[in-house]
Design a protein around this motif. Structure first.
Motif, PDB file in Angstrom:
ATOM      1  N   VAL A  82      51.877 114.904  30.816  1.00 15.98           N
ATOM      2  CA  VAL A  82      53.255 115.331  30.619  1.00 15.98           C
ATOM      3  C   VAL A  82      53.906 115.511  31.983  1.00 15.98           C
ATOM      4  CG1 VAL A  82      52.826 116.443  28.389  1.00 15.98           C
ATOM      5  CG2 VAL A  82      52.731 117.800  30.494  1.00 15.98           C
ATOM      6  N   VAL A  83      55.233 115.420  31.978  1.00 21.41           N
ATOM      7  CA  VAL A  83      56.006 115.517  33.210  1.00 21.41           C
ATOM      8  C   VAL A  83      56.915 116.735  33.121  1.00 21.41           C
ATOM      9  CG1 VAL A  83      57.722 114.361  34.663  1.00 21.41           C
ATOM     10  CG2 VAL A  83      55.904 113.025  33.556  1.00 21.41           C
ATOM     11  N   VAL A  84      56.800 117.600  34.130  1.00 25.00           N
ATOM     12  CA  VAL A  84      57.610 118.807  34.236  1.00 25.00           C
ATOM     13  C   VAL A  84      58.500 118.667  35.459  1.00 25.00           C
ATOM     14  CG1 VAL A  84      57.581 121.291  34.649  1.00 25.00           C
ATOM     15  CG2 VAL A  84      55.862 120.263  33.143  1.00 25.00           C
ATOM     16  N   HIS A  85      59.791 118.724  35.257  1.00 20.31           N
ATOM     17  CA  HIS A  85      60.756 118.646  36.354  1.00 20.31           C
ATOM     18  C   HIS A  85      61.280 120.040  36.623  1.00 20.31           C
ATOM     19  CE1 HIS A  85      65.152 117.572  37.496  1.00 20.31           C
ATOM     20  NE2 HIS A  85      64.417 117.674  38.597  1.00 20.31           N
ATOM     21  N   LEU A  86      61.059 120.534  37.846  1.00 20.81           N
ATOM     22  CA  LEU A  86      61.572 121.850  38.219  1.00 20.81           C
ATOM     23  C   LEU A  86      63.020 121.705  38.678  1.00 20.81           C
ATOM     24  CD1 LEU A  86      58.513 123.348  40.135  1.00 20.81           C
ATOM     25  CD2 LEU A  86      59.121 123.572  37.712  1.00 20.81           C
ATOM     26  N   THR A  87      63.910 122.366  37.963  1.00 21.44           N
ATOM     27  CA  THR A  87      65.340 122.272  38.221  1.00 21.44           C
ATOM     28  C   THR A  87      66.014 123.558  37.767  1.00 21.44           C
ATOM     29  OG1 THR A  87      67.394 121.141  37.605  1.00 21.44           O
ATOM     30  CG2 THR A  87      65.602 121.072  35.995  1.00 21.44           C
ATOM     31  N   MET A  88      67.104 123.939  38.410  1.00 20.38           N
ATOM     32  CA  MET A  88      67.784 125.156  37.951  1.00 20.38           C
ATOM     33  C   MET A  88      68.586 124.899  36.675  1.00 20.38           C
ATOM     34  SD  MET A  88      70.606 125.769  40.878  1.00 20.38           S
ATOM     35  CE  MET A  88      72.147 124.906  40.909  1.00 20.38           C
ATOM     36  N   TYR A  89      68.642 123.653  36.221  1.00 20.83           N
ATOM     37  CA  TYR A  89      69.419 123.307  35.034  1.00 20.83           C
ATOM     38  C   TYR A  89      68.572 123.187  33.767  1.00 20.83           C
ATOM     39  CZ  TYR A  89      72.789 122.214  38.643  1.00 20.83           C
ATOM     40  OH  TYR A  89      73.621 122.291  39.721  1.00 20.83           O
ATOM     41  N   GLY A  90      67.298 123.510  33.835  1.00 23.33           N
ATOM     42  CA  GLY A  90      66.418 123.346  32.689  1.00 23.33           C
ATOM     43  C   GLY A  90      66.307 124.588  31.840  1.00 23.33           C
ATOM     44  N   LEU A  91      65.292 124.573  30.967  1.00 21.78           N
ATOM     45  CA  LEU A  91      64.985 125.728  30.137  1.00 21.78           C
ATOM     46  C   LEU A  91      64.296 126.773  31.008  1.00 21.78           C
ATOM     47  CD1 LEU A  91      63.617 123.865  26.996  1.00 21.78           C
ATOM     48  CD2 LEU A  91      65.883 124.900  27.303  1.00 21.78           C
TER      49      LEU A  91
END
Length: 176
Positions: A82-91
């Motif tokens: 799985v791919v996890v993108h760290l962003t301030m716009y996510g959950l």
């Protein structure tokens, strides 16, 4: 339960200005339980710095540069990850970590300046570590700490040439 495979994909690295931050992304990942870092740019200096730290402080952590990020993501997913993108716009991290934690194979995307919009659609999880601008290093550290439920703070790194001896005051190390 098989050991978790966690790897970082660093995108948006600008060799002329991001060496220190990208090196710290790799070192943070190494210290907190990741197995390696793919760098979607060419920067042998970053790779060598991380290789040198790993040789001296122990453990296994790879660092590969000049990786094509789209292929990396596609190959990771094809291998069941799985791919996890760290962003301030996510959950928000606390709201989604219980769904991510059981995954055995996790690729964490850590961007630099701006990430391509395509990343949001390719990621299985877009995860926010607060909804405020802050460092990608702190986002990675907090994500890994939550992912491993703080167990990574007691990791032992075999093959080390040096280790820190905890002390209330002062700096104590031991050559191994």
């Amino acid at each position: 339960m098989p050991e978790k495979e966690v790897v970082i994909l660093r995108i948006g690295h600008r060799p002329e200005r991001d060496q220190r931050v990208t090196t710290h992304v790799g070192l943070t990942g190494r210290a907190l339980g990741a197995r390696g870092m793919y760098l979607a740019a060419s920067d042998k200096g970053v790779v060598q710095s991380i290789v040198d730290v790993t040789a001296r402080w122990g453990g296994e952590f790879f660092c590969s540069d000049n990786v094509k990020w789209r292929s990396c993501i596609k190959d990771w997913k094809a291998a069941g990850g799985v791919v996890v993108h760290l962003t301030m716009y996510g959950l928000n991290l606390p709201d989604i970590i219980e769904e991510i934690r059981p995954q055995a194979k996790i690729l964490i995307i850590v961007g630099a300046e701006k990430v391509p919009g395509e990343i949001y659609g390719l990621a299985d999880y877009n995860v926010a570590v607060t909804g405020q601008p802050h460092s990608e290093i702190s986002s990675l550290a907090l994500f890994l700490d939550h992912l491993f439920s703080a167990s990574e703070l007691k990791n032992e790194f075999y093959g080390a040439q040096i280790r820190i001896i905890p002390s209330k005051a002062g700096k104590r190390t031991e050559e191994l």
